[in-house]
Every structure is written in C-alpha cells, then in structure tokens.
Design a protein around this motif. Structure first.
Motif, PDB file in Angstrom:
ATOM      1  N   PHE A   1       2.301  -0.657  -7.730  1.00  0.00           N
ATOM      2  CA  PHE A   1       0.945  -0.619  -7.188  1.00  0.00           C
ATOM      3  C   PHE A   1       0.591  -1.901  -6.436  1.00  0.00           C
ATOM      4  CE2 PHE A   1      -0.378   2.177 -11.069  1.00  0.00           C
ATOM      5  CZ  PHE A   1       0.389   3.210 -10.579  1.00  0.00           C
ATOM      6  N   GLY A   2       1.439  -2.909  -6.492  1.00  0.00           N
ATOM      7  CA  GLY A   2       1.146  -4.176  -5.837  1.00  0.00           C
ATOM      8  C   GLY A   2       0.090  -5.000  -6.550  1.00  0.00           C
ATOM      9  N   LEU A   3      -0.055  -4.788  -7.861  1.00  0.00           N
ATOM     10  CA  LEU A   3      -1.086  -5.492  -8.629  1.00  0.00           C
ATOM     11  C   LEU A   3      -0.448  -6.694  -9.338  1.00  0.00           C
ATOM     12  CD1 LEU A   3      -2.980  -2.415 -10.114  1.00  0.00           C
ATOM     13  CD2 LEU A   3      -3.487  -3.697  -8.025  1.00  0.00           C
ATOM     14  N   PHE A   4      -0.260  -7.756  -8.579  1.00  0.00           N
ATOM     15  CA  PHE A   4       0.392  -8.951  -9.112  1.00  0.00           C
ATOM     16  C   PHE A   4      -0.633  -9.854  -9.781  1.00  0.00           C
ATOM     17  CE2 PHE A   4       2.966  -7.379  -5.532  1.00  0.00           C
ATOM     18  CZ  PHE A   4       4.120  -7.059  -6.243  1.00  0.00           C
TER      19      PHE A   4
ATOM     20  N   MET B   1      -0.633   8.463  -9.779  1.00  0.00           N
ATOM     21  CA  MET B   1      -0.414   8.874  -8.395  1.00  0.00           C
ATOM     22  C   MET B   1      -1.584   8.483  -7.506  1.00  0.00           C
ATOM     23  SD  MET B   1       2.597   9.984  -8.207  1.00  0.00           S
ATOM     24  CE  MET B   1       2.475  10.560  -6.506  1.00  0.00           C
ATOM     25  N   ALA B   2      -2.788   8.553  -8.036  1.00  0.00           N
ATOM     26  CA  ALA B   2      -3.955   8.148  -7.251  1.00  0.00           C
ATOM     27  C   ALA B   2      -3.892   6.657  -6.909  1.00  0.00           C
ATOM     28  CB  ALA B   2      -5.236   8.466  -8.017  1.00  0.00           C
ATOM     29  N   ARG B   3      -3.490   5.845  -7.872  1.00  0.00           N
ATOM     30  CA  ARG B   3      -3.331   4.415  -7.622  1.00  0.00           C
ATOM     31  C   ARG B   3      -2.225   4.156  -6.611  1.00  0.00           C
ATOM     32  NH1 ARG B   3      -6.793   0.216  -9.841  1.00  0.00           N
ATOM     33  NH2 ARG B   3      -8.030   1.316 -11.397  1.00  0.00           N
ATOM     34  N   PHE B   4      -1.130   4.900  -6.744  1.00  0.00           N
ATOM     35  CA  PHE B   4       0.000   4.702  -5.855  1.00  0.00           C
ATOM     36  C   PHE B   4      -0.354   5.043  -4.415  1.00  0.00           C
ATOM     37  CE2 PHE B   4       4.206   6.339  -4.221  1.00  0.00           C
ATOM     38  CZ  PHE B   4       4.761   5.087  -4.047  1.00  0.00           C
ATOM     39  N   ARG B   5      -1.122   6.078  -4.207  1.00  0.00           N
ATOM     40  CA  ARG B   5      -1.506   6.458  -2.844  1.00  0.00           C
ATOM     41  C   ARG B   5      -2.316   5.357  -2.164  1.00  0.00           C
ATOM     42  NH1 ARG B   5      -3.158  11.250  -5.743  1.00  0.00           N
ATOM     43  NH2 ARG B   5      -1.403  12.712  -5.802  1.00  0.00           N
ATOM     44  N   ALA B   6      -3.034   4.554  -2.944  1.00  0.00           N
ATOM     45  CA  ALA B   6      -3.858   3.479  -2.383  1.00  0.00           C
ATOM     46  C   ALA B   6      -3.117   2.146  -2.288  1.00  0.00           C
ATOM     47  CB  ALA B   6      -5.113   3.300  -3.243  1.00  0.00           C
ATOM     48  N   ALA B   7      -1.863   2.113  -2.751  1.00  0.00           N
ATOM     49  CA  ALA B   7      -1.114   0.858  -2.823  1.00  0.00           C
ATOM     50  C   ALA B   7      -0.456   0.535  -1.490  1.00  0.00           C
ATOM     51  CB  ALA B   7      -0.050   0.952  -3.914  1.00  0.00           C
ATOM     52  N   PRO B   8      -0.107  -0.737  -1.268  1.00  0.00           N
ATOM     53  CA  PRO B   8       0.696  -1.099  -0.089  1.00  0.00           C
ATOM     54  C   PRO B   8       2.020  -0.345  -0.118  1.00  0.00           C
ATOM     55  CG  PRO B   8      -0.114  -3.064  -1.215  1.00  0.00           C
ATOM     56  CD  PRO B   8      -0.415  -1.908  -2.117  1.00  0.00           C
ATOM     57  N   GLU B   9       2.591  -0.119   1.056  1.00  0.00           N
ATOM     58  CA  GLU B   9       3.806   0.690   1.113  1.00  0.00           C
ATOM     59  C   GLU B   9       4.980   0.004   0.417  1.00  0.00           C
ATOM     60  OE1 GLU B   9       6.287   3.396   4.336  1.00  0.00           O
ATOM     61  OE2 GLU B   9       5.030   1.758   5.056  1.00  0.00           O
ATOM     62  N   PHE B  10       5.165  -1.293   0.676  1.00  0.00           N
ATOM     63  CA  PHE B  10       6.261  -2.036   0.064  1.00  0.00           C
ATOM     64  C   PHE B  10       5.726  -3.345  -0.511  1.00  0.00           C
ATOM     65  CE2 PHE B  10       8.229   0.325   3.652  1.00  0.00           C
ATOM     66  CZ  PHE B  10       8.940   1.232   2.887  1.00  0.00           C
TER      67      PHE B  10
ATOM     68  N   THR C   1      13.187  -0.440   2.160  1.00  0.00           N
ATOM     69  CA  THR C   1      12.055  -0.329   3.083  1.00  0.00           C
ATOM     70  C   THR C   1      12.294   0.748   4.138  1.00  0.00           C
ATOM     71  OG1 THR C   1      12.940  -2.075   4.516  1.00  0.00           O
ATOM     72  CG2 THR C   1      11.424  -2.739   2.759  1.00  0.00           C
ATOM     73  N   GLU C   2      13.390   1.513   3.975  1.00  0.00           N
ATOM     74  CA  GLU C   2      13.713   2.597   4.903  1.00  0.00           C
ATOM     75  C   GLU C   2      13.630   3.948   4.192  1.00  0.00           C
ATOM     76  OE1 GLU C   2      16.805   0.076   7.718  1.00  0.00           O
ATOM     77  OE2 GLU C   2      17.594   1.610   6.377  1.00  0.00           O
ATOM     78  N   MET C   3      12.701   4.057   3.283  1.00  0.00           N
ATOM     79  CA  MET C   3      12.564   5.256   2.466  1.00  0.00           C
ATOM     80  C   MET C   3      12.522   6.520   3.322  1.00  0.00           C
ATOM     81  SD  MET C   3      12.361   6.011  -0.774  1.00  0.00           S
ATOM     82  CE  MET C   3      11.823   4.454  -1.499  1.00  0.00           C
ATOM     83  N   GLY C   4      13.445   7.424   3.044  1.00  0.00           N
ATOM     84  CA  GLY C   4      13.461   8.697   3.754  1.00  0.00           C
ATOM     85  C   GLY C   4      14.295   8.708   5.010  1.00  0.00           C
ATOM     86  N   ILE C   5      14.750   7.534   5.476  1.00  0.00           N
ATOM     87  CA  ILE C   5      15.578   7.472   6.677  1.00  0.00           C
ATOM     88  C   ILE C   5      17.017   7.826   6.317  1.00  0.00           C
ATOM     89  CG2 ILE C   5      16.518   5.920   8.440  1.00  0.00           C
ATOM     90  CD1 ILE C   5      13.918   4.382   8.367  1.00  0.00           C
ATOM     91  N   GLU C   6      17.631   8.627   7.167  1.00  0.00           N
ATOM     92  CA  GLU C   6      19.031   9.009   6.965  1.00  0.00           C
ATOM     93  C   GLU C   6      19.922   8.288   7.972  1.00  0.00           C
ATOM     94  OE1 GLU C   6      20.005  10.698   4.491  1.00  0.00           O
ATOM     95  OE2 GLU C   6      18.192  11.722   3.794  1.00  0.00           O
TER      96      GLU C   6
END
Length: 244
Positions: free
Chosen positions: A43-46, A74-83, A113-118
């Motif tokens: 979640f990026g909550l350091f 999941m709600a927290r994750f959707r609001a979090a920074p991507e990486f 940082t290339e999540m989903g890239i093939e």
C-alpha cells in the motif's frame, strides 16, 4: 483498474496466513498483519504513513469475515501508488539501492515494474534492459556512494538462474538461506507466489495451502516452496562485471 484485481488471490493468501497465525499463536490479528503480510509495503504506507496503516488495521479488526477483510485490502490497494518504495531507496527501472550502512554494506532490491508486459522481466528477451538498469545503478553507486564496500541482496529470486545471471558469478555463488527469523513483511518471500503478470502461480498456491495444514508457527517461512536467500559480494565485483 482491472489489472489491480489480479492481486486479490495474492492478498487473500496473506490474509489467510495472518488469520491462521493469529489463531494458532494467540495474537491480535493486527499484530499478525504486521508480522506475516506485506500489505503495508504494497500500500506504500511506510514510516511517514503510520497513521494510515493503523486506520487500516482498525478497519480489519472491525471486519466480520475474511471476505470483508479482502475487500478492505483491495480498496486500499486501488488507491496505492503503482510501485511504492521507501523514500531512502533510489530506483533504476526494476532495481533500487539503499545508501550504505556504517559498515559500507549497500542493499539492493528488485521490483517488477513491468507488470503484465510479455515476456517477463527476467526473460532472455529483457536481459539487456535489466543489465542496462544495473549498469546505470552501479555507475550511480560508484559516484554517489563512495563508502559502499559490499553489496547485499535478500530474496527468493536468488533461487533462479534467470536472476543470478544479471550479477557477478561470485555474488550468485554466495547465496544461502537468510538468517532466521525470516521477515514476511516484504516480497523477499511472498514474491514467489505471483507470476510476472501479478497472478498467483497455481502450483505454488497449491503447495502453500497444503503446507498450512502442518505449519510450524515458530517458522512459518518454511511453508513457502522456496526459501529467501541472501547473496553478497564486494562492490568492486559489480563495477567490473557491469563495466562502470
């Protein structure tokens, strides 16, 4: 985003382990969340966001079911920074480094940082890009962290030749299981549960669930198919290997 939803199974596994450990060890669930999940980092909550993390734990405490807890995560994750990364890490593509400690030991990290890239980030097709990122990082280290003496990494990834080949041979050859107790608050162990697209690996998932039946609550990291490994080598070996 739809791409975020693929992490639901991953977070569900972490919540399941936290609930199991809380029950077996007689811990408050919020303490088990701190010890056995990496959700705070995801979640990026350091350190600077301790209040937001405590708010989330309060919501978890009030949730009636595991499904409710997963919905909150999941709600927290959707609001979090991507990486998300801690402020003290310096990022170079998929890699990052920390300033060296007083003994000159500098830690390095990997994030997909290339999540989903093939194809995936450790594929042969992406190897030149990974090496370029490392070359840039070690050039930075040489110029900005002159007190660095040794490089230290800790991750399940050191079990993979596809990862080790990016580093000096002596670094990969040094790998050994991380010291116990193994922390489960990051991705050094949990990361093996998902593939490069963010989906839980079916075989790894099945082995992990089966191991929960007989989990050693004092050494829960042994429930994971692969151990987190430490690797270390002099920083000069990296300067030579990456040509900086």
């Amino acid at each position: 985003m739809a791409s975020n939803e693929r992490f639901a199974d991953y977070f569900g596994l972490q919540l399941r382990l936290a609930a199991l450990m809380a029950e077996r060890k007689g811990l408050p669930l919020r303490e088990a969340m701190n010890l056995y999940t990496n959700l705070r980092r995801r979640f990026g909550l350091f350190e600077d966001d301790a209040a937001a993390w405590l708010d989330f734990l309060g919501e978890i405490d009030a949730a009636a079911t595991q499904a409710d807890r997963l919905a909150l995560a999941m709600a927290r994750f959707r609001a979090a920074p991507e990486f998300p990364r801690p402020a003290y890490q310096v990022a170079f593509g998929c890699f990052a480094c920390e300033p060296p400690n007083d003994e000159g030991v500098l830690r390095i990290h990997f994030t997909n940082t290339e999540m989903g890239i093939e194809p995936g980030p450790l594929s042969a097709a992406r190897m030149d890009l990974r090496l370029a990122e490392l070359r840039e990082m070690f050039a930075f280290i040489r110029g900005d962290f002159p007190k660095a003496r040794r490089v230290l990494g800790g991750s399940w990834l050191y079990n993979l030749e596809a990862y080790r080949r990016l580093f000096p041979p002596e670094y990969g050859a040094s790998r050994c299981p991380t010291d116990e107790p193994v922390r489960l608050g990051g991705t050094s162990t949990w990361g093996q549960m998902v593939d490069h697209r963010g989906f839980v690996r079916p075989a790894t998932h099945a082995r992990f669930l089966a191991s929960l039946e007989t989990i050693d609550v004092d050494r829960p990291w042994l429930a994971f198919p692969l151990r987190a490994m430490n690797a270390t080598a002099p920083v000069e070996a990296f300067f030579d290997f990456h040509g900086v």
